[in-house]
Design a protein around this motif. Structure first.
Motif, mmCIF file in Angstrom:
data_model
loop_
_atom_site.group_PDB
_atom_site.id
_atom_site.type_symbol
_atom_site.label_atom_id
_atom_site.label_comp_id
_atom_site.label_asym_id
_atom_site.label_seq_id
_atom_site.Cartn_x
_atom_site.Cartn_y
_atom_site.Cartn_z
ATOM 1 N N ARG A 510 -14.387 21.901 1.156
ATOM 2 C CA ARG A 510 -13.396 20.871 0.862
ATOM 3 C C ARG A 510 -11.988 21.337 1.244
ATOM 4 N NH1 ARG A 510 -12.595 15.417 -0.457
ATOM 5 N NH2 ARG A 510 -10.588 15.239 -1.544
ATOM 6 N N LEU A 511 -11.684 22.619 0.921
ATOM 7 C CA LEU A 511 -10.368 23.152 1.266
ATOM 8 C C LEU A 511 -10.162 23.140 2.780
ATOM 9 C CD1 LEU A 511 -7.719 24.576 0.527
ATOM 10 C CD2 LEU A 511 -8.951 26.758 0.593
ATOM 11 N N GLY A 512 -11.184 23.513 3.529
ATOM 12 C CA GLY A 512 -11.058 23.503 4.975
ATOM 13 C C GLY A 512 -10.820 22.114 5.522
ATOM 14 N N LEU A 513 -11.514 21.127 4.949
ATOM 15 C CA LEU A 513 -11.304 19.743 5.380
ATOM 16 C C LEU A 513 -9.867 19.314 5.129
ATOM 17 C CD1 LEU A 513 -12.512 17.056 6.406
ATOM 18 C CD2 LEU A 513 -13.083 16.538 4.008
ATOM 19 N N GLU A 514 -9.333 19.656 3.962
ATOM 20 C CA GLU A 514 -7.953 19.275 3.636
ATOM 21 C C GLU A 514 -6.957 20.006 4.532
ATOM 22 O OE1 GLU A 514 -7.591 20.101 -0.483
ATOM 23 O OE2 GLU A 514 -8.704 18.318 -1.135
ATOM 24 N N VAL A 515 -7.234 21.285 4.831
ATOM 25 C CA VAL A 515 -6.343 22.036 5.721
ATOM 26 C C VAL A 515 -6.312 21.398 7.099
ATOM 27 C CG1 VAL A 515 -6.091 24.227 6.966
ATOM 28 C CG2 VAL A 515 -6.535 24.235 4.511
ATOM 29 N N ARG A 516 -7.475 21.032 7.628
ATOM 30 C CA ARG A 516 -7.506 20.400 8.949
ATOM 31 C C ARG A 516 -6.811 19.044 8.937
ATOM 32 N NH1 ARG A 516 -12.639 19.181 10.333
ATOM 33 N NH2 ARG A 516 -13.601 19.861 8.390
ATOM 34 N N ALA A 517 -6.949 18.329 7.840
ATOM 35 C CA ALA A 517 -6.297 17.020 7.732
ATOM 36 C C ALA A 517 -4.783 17.168 7.727
ATOM 37 C CB ALA A 517 -6.771 16.304 6.468
ATOM 38 N N VAL A 518 -4.275 18.106 6.939
ATOM 39 C CA VAL A 518 -2.827 18.319 6.878
ATOM 40 C C VAL A 518 -2.307 18.841 8.211
ATOM 41 C CG1 VAL A 518 -1.004 19.655 5.747
ATOM 42 C CG2 VAL A 518 -2.847 18.667 4.383
ATOM 43 N N THR A 519 -3.102 19.674 8.889
ATOM 44 C CA THR A 519 -2.689 20.195 10.187
ATOM 45 C C THR A 519 -2.499 19.074 11.198
ATOM 46 O OG1 THR A 519 -3.861 22.272 9.801
ATOM 47 C CG2 THR A 519 -3.339 21.739 12.076
ATOM 48 N N GLN A 520 -3.430 18.102 11.227
ATOM 49 C CA GLN A 520 -3.383 17.044 12.228
ATOM 50 C C GLN A 520 -2.379 15.948 11.868
ATOM 51 O OE1 GLN A 520 -7.299 15.615 13.128
ATOM 52 N NE2 GLN A 520 -8.144 17.670 13.408
ATOM 53 N N ASN A 521 -2.316 15.544 10.600
ATOM 54 C CA ASN A 521 -1.404 14.460 10.215
ATOM 55 C C ASN A 521 -1.150 14.548 8.712
ATOM 56 O OD1 ASN A 521 -0.121 11.952 9.636
ATOM 57 N ND2 ASN A 521 -1.042 11.086 11.500
ATOM 58 N N PRO A 522 -0.076 15.219 8.299
ATOM 59 C CA PRO A 522 0.162 15.400 6.864
ATOM 60 C C PRO A 522 0.426 14.080 6.134
ATOM 61 C CG PRO A 522 2.042 16.156 8.150
ATOM 62 C CD PRO A 522 0.954 15.878 9.124
ATOM 63 N N GLY A 523 1.085 13.120 6.805
ATOM 64 C CA GLY A 523 1.361 11.844 6.148
ATOM 65 C C GLY A 523 0.098 11.081 5.832
ATOM 66 N N MET A 524 -0.797 11.009 6.814
ATOM 67 C CA MET A 524 -2.064 10.327 6.599
ATOM 68 C C MET A 524 -2.902 11.071 5.557
ATOM 69 S SD MET A 524 -3.905 7.746 7.265
ATOM 70 C CE MET A 524 -3.173 7.056 8.761
ATOM 71 N N ALA A 525 -2.850 12.419 5.582
ATOM 72 C CA ALA A 525 -3.599 13.194 4.593
ATOM 73 C C ALA A 525 -3.096 12.905 3.188
ATOM 74 C CB ALA A 525 -3.487 14.686 4.906
ATOM 75 N N ALA A 526 -1.780 12.772 3.023
ATOM 76 C CA ALA A 526 -1.214 12.479 1.702
ATOM 77 C C ALA A 526 -1.630 11.102 1.220
ATOM 78 C CB ALA A 526 0.303 12.592 1.756
ATOM 79 N N SER A 527 -1.709 10.145 2.149
ATOM 80 C CA SER A 527 -2.113 8.797 1.757
ATOM 81 C C SER A 527 -3.586 8.730 1.363
ATOM 82 C CB SER A 527 -1.845 7.826 2.918
ATOM 83 O OG SER A 527 -2.705 8.102 4.010
ATOM 84 N N MET A 528 -4.360 9.747 1.755
ATOM 85 C CA MET A 528 -5.771 9.795 1.392
ATOM 86 C C MET A 528 -6.011 10.602 0.116
ATOM 87 S SD MET A 528 -7.248 7.979 3.684
ATOM 88 C CE MET A 528 -8.969 8.391 3.441
ATOM 89 N N GLY A 529 -4.934 10.956 -0.575
ATOM 90 C CA GLY A 529 -5.071 11.646 -1.850
ATOM 91 C C GLY A 529 -4.990 13.153 -1.762
ATOM 92 N N ILE A 530 -4.694 13.706 -0.603
ATOM 93 C CA ILE A 530 -4.558 15.163 -0.450
ATOM 94 C C ILE A 530 -3.122 15.549 -0.758
ATOM 95 C CG2 ILE A 530 -4.701 17.081 1.192
ATOM 96 C CD1 ILE A 530 -6.821 15.497 2.703
ATOM 97 N N ASN A 531 -2.952 16.603 -1.506
ATOM 98 C CA ASN A 531 -1.618 17.093 -1.862
ATOM 99 C C ASN A 531 -1.161 18.106 -0.809
ATOM 100 O OD1 ASN A 531 0.705 18.084 -2.982
ATOM 101 N ND2 ASN A 531 -0.204 18.657 -4.951
ATOM 102 N N PRO A 532 -0.320 17.704 0.155
ATOM 103 C CA PRO A 532 0.108 18.634 1.207
ATOM 104 C C PRO A 532 0.841 19.846 0.656
ATOM 105 C CG PRO A 532 0.625 16.378 1.821
ATOM 106 C CD PRO A 532 0.228 16.345 0.377
ATOM 107 N N ASP A 533 1.584 19.650 -0.443
ATOM 108 C CA ASP A 533 2.334 20.764 -1.012
ATOM 109 C C ASP A 533 1.380 21.863 -1.488
ATOM 110 O OD1 ASP A 533 4.918 21.831 -1.746
ATOM 111 O OD2 ASP A 533 4.289 21.556 -3.831
ATOM 112 N N ARG A 534 0.292 21.472 -2.130
ATOM 113 C CA ARG A 534 -0.706 22.443 -2.604
ATOM 114 C C ARG A 534 -1.403 23.106 -1.423
ATOM 115 N NH1 ARG A 534 -6.059 21.438 -2.967
ATOM 116 N NH2 ARG A 534 -7.343 22.911 -4.193
ATOM 117 N N ILE A 535 -1.740 22.333 -0.415
ATOM 118 C CA ILE A 535 -2.406 22.888 0.764
ATOM 119 C C ILE A 535 -1.494 23.885 1.468
ATOM 120 C CG2 ILE A 535 -3.358 22.345 3.033
ATOM 121 C CD1 ILE A 535 -5.143 21.622 0.660
#
Length: 641
Positions: A510-535
């Protein structure tokens, strides 16, 4: 009658036993053995060596060690033990004490180096069949250091009864080398040379080069009946210099020769009628020298036409010391095959070095690559996290003296320490400087200086030892050319483990998925419930922790100092930039390219590693011009930045 024949047989047996007495054999050449010389000792010892007496080996060893004494009054030989007042004489056959004598009444036989060499050669035939394996190995070492023709026969005779497979193999190999040089027939020598065609060891190459040794010769024509190695390629000046050295031409007159001749022939205020006051003029000096030459006082000048004629009048060639063309042809073919194989092995050795260096760069850069890819942060303090990991390993070794246990403890502890330090740095400094790369660079650069100074205050300025376990010592030798240290192998294995672990983390968790999401598009990752600050916090901590483990690995072979991180920060950034930010495969590709490039340049100029690094940086600058996003480019924020 039967009693008569029995008595005769007993007398003959007693005579034979007496003849086999070592003392009796020595008395046959007592004068030569008592006062030995290199010219006579071999023949004097021949009856002793031809006997099968068990005490011969002990005698030869004591003889070479100057432990044999001779009594002048009767010429008998003894061993002796020196006491306070006299020598205790020991029978050389029985080893039993037989009396005492004053040292003035005995002559200690002192053999010189030449005689000792002959004795050591004679010892070989006994040592090669000794029951003690270490003595057989010592005999083989002695033969390998100074091979002689007389070593070949006892060496061949000892092979069949050799019980150790390893020693037997070495004997066979050494026998091939000696046969190639000293074999009795051309067929045997050629066969021995052919058997060595695939052996790249130094002693085999040395043997073939000795067989192909040649002398430089000069003649009006190529000689017939000689084993010619070929004609030599010489420059005009080199050829004339050889002619002059051989007395076939007059030496060329140098400026120093002219000056010396003029000084030696000053008469009054002139030299050969030319005023001394004009000698500052080169033309005047030449005129004076020519005048001296015409009078026969000095050698004349040699004109350029004369030089050309003399050089063209002779041929310059080499003649093999070995008279047999079949042997030299076989040696030349075998050496050519070996040199081809050596070149391939050298390429493989460089490739192993490059792979080892690439694994080190990968370990040092992978944490920086992840941090840079996810957060876009230029962390100039990354090298100091490597330094912190190395010092962590040093502290653990001070507490846990077992190097293997301390290494097992140090690796996870270094990760924990640097992970915590990375999280602390991200929370206190980095998170306030997102999207401000210049300020981030300056802030982390200042932090790196502060961490270096803190390390100096705690550990001092001297290098601290981070000792590797005994099982990491030494190196793995594939042959005389290819080798790699065990520590480098361990670092390569560690890098492979990290590669697999990071791929599993990034692609299977799960952590790897969130890291890849933030790497590619942090705004979209945040809108999907991922906390970019924590990542960002966890990613920075992970990158710092990996740097800490890299520090432990690097510290095992490099000096642990407060500045050690600075040695790897430049290579780490180059690895990340060349490979492509935020990508494990890109970092691996970048580390491989830089490792291969650096070792390749060092191979062309091995004495100047600084030049290799300079050329490498220039190449990387050119590479970035054509592929600015690296070998493996990412999409999303990293690519946009």
């Amino acid at each position: 009658m039967r009693a008569f024949f029995l008595a005769c047989a007993l007398c003959l047996a007693a005579g034979a036993a007496l003849a086999q007495d070592l003392q009796s054999l020595l008395q046959q050449n007592a004068e030569e053995i008592g006062d030995p010389s290199r010219r006579t000792i071999a023949e004097a010892l021949e009856p002793v060596l031809e006997s099968d007496l068990p005490q011969v080996l002990d005698f030869l060893e004591r003889y070479a060690a100057r432990e044999v004494w001779q009594r002048p009054e009767d010429g008998l030989f003894f061993y002796a033990e020196e006491g306070d007042d006299a020598l205790t004489l020991i029978d050389i056959d029985t080893g039993e004490p037989v009396g005492t004598a004053s040292s003035r009444e005995m002559n200690n036989i002192r053999v010189n180096a030449g005689v000792r060499g002959v004795i050591n050669s004679a010892l070989v035939q006994f040592q090669l069949s000794d029951d003690d394996a270490s003595r057989r190995i010592a005999a083989l070492d002695a033969i390998a250091r100074s091979p002689e023709p007389e070593h070949l026969a006892p060496l061949l005779n000892s092979i069949e009864d050799e019980p150790s497979p390893a020693i037997r193999e070495r004997k066979e190999r050494l026998a091939s080398i000696l046969t190639a040089r000293f074999g009795e027939s051309t067929e045997a020598r050629v066969a021995a040379i052919d058997s060595m065609a695939g052996d790249t060891s130094i002693d085999v190459r040395a043997t073939l080069n000795q067989i192909l040794g040649a002398s430089d010769e000069i003649g009006e024509t190529l000689p017939e009946g000689e084993n010619l190695a070929g004609e030599r390629e010489l420059t005009r000046d080199e050829a004339y210099a050889e002619l002059a050295e051989e007395g076939l031409a007059s030496p060329r007159v140098s400026d120093a020769d002219i000056a010396a001749a003029l000084q030696a022939n000053i008469e009054g205020d002139a030299v050969a009628g030319v005023p001394v006051a004009t000698m500052s003029d080169p033309a005047a000096r030449i005129r004076a020298y020519e005048a001296l030459a015409e009078s026969g006082t000095v050698p004349p000048f040699v004109s350029e036409d004369e030089v050309d004629d003399l050089v063209d009048a002779y041929v310059y060639y080499q003649v093999y010391y070995e008279d047999d063309p079949a042997v030299t042809d076989a040696a030349r073919g075998a050496l050519g095959a070996i040199e081809t194989r050596v070149a391939l092995y050298q390429f493989a050795d460089i490739a192993l070095d490059a792979l080892s260096l690439a694994s080190i760069y990968f370990l040092a850069a992978i944490g920086l690559a992840i941090t840079f890819g996810v957060m876009g942060v230029i962390n100039m303090a990354h090298g100091e996290f490597i330094m912190m990991g190395a010092y962590t390993g040093y502290v653990v070794q001070q507490i846990v003296p077992d190097y293997t246990v301390s290494l097992v403890i140090a690796l996870p502890l270094a990760f924990a320490v640097t992970f915590a330090a990375g999280v602390l740095l991200e929370r206190l400094v980095i998170r306030h400087l997102y999207h401000r790369p210049l300020e981030t660079l300056l802030a982390t650069f200042g932090i790196s200086i502060a961490l270096q100074q803190l390390a100096k205050n705690i550990f001092g300025t001297q290098a601290r030892p981070l000792t590797s376990p005994a099982w990491l010592g030494g190196q793995m030798e594939i042959n005389d050319i290819i080798s790699i240290s065990n520590i480098r192998i361990a670092i390569f294995v560690l890098a492979a483990i990290f590669l697999v672990g990071l791929l599993l983390l990034l692609n299977r968790t799960r952590l790897g998925l969130e890291v890849r999401a933030v790497t590619q598009n942090p705004g979209m990752a945040a809108s999907m419930g991922i906390n970019p600050d924590r990542i960002n916090m966890l990613t920075f901590g992970l990158g710092s922790g990996i740097a800490g483990i890299a520090g432990v690995a690097i510290g095992l072979y490099a000096q642990v100092t407060s500045e050690m991180g600075a040695n790897y920060i430049v290579q780490s950034f180059m690895t990340v930039v060349v490979g492509g930010v935020g990508n494990v495969w890109g970092t691996l590709a970048g580390a491989g390219l830089i490792g291969i490039l650096q070792k390749g340049i060092e191979w062309f100029n091995p004495s100047n590693t600084l030049a290799a690094q300079t050329y490498m940086i220039l190449f990387i600058i050119l590479f970035i011009q054509f592929r600015p996003k690296g070998i493996v480019a990412l999409k999303g924020r990293a690519a946009g930045d």
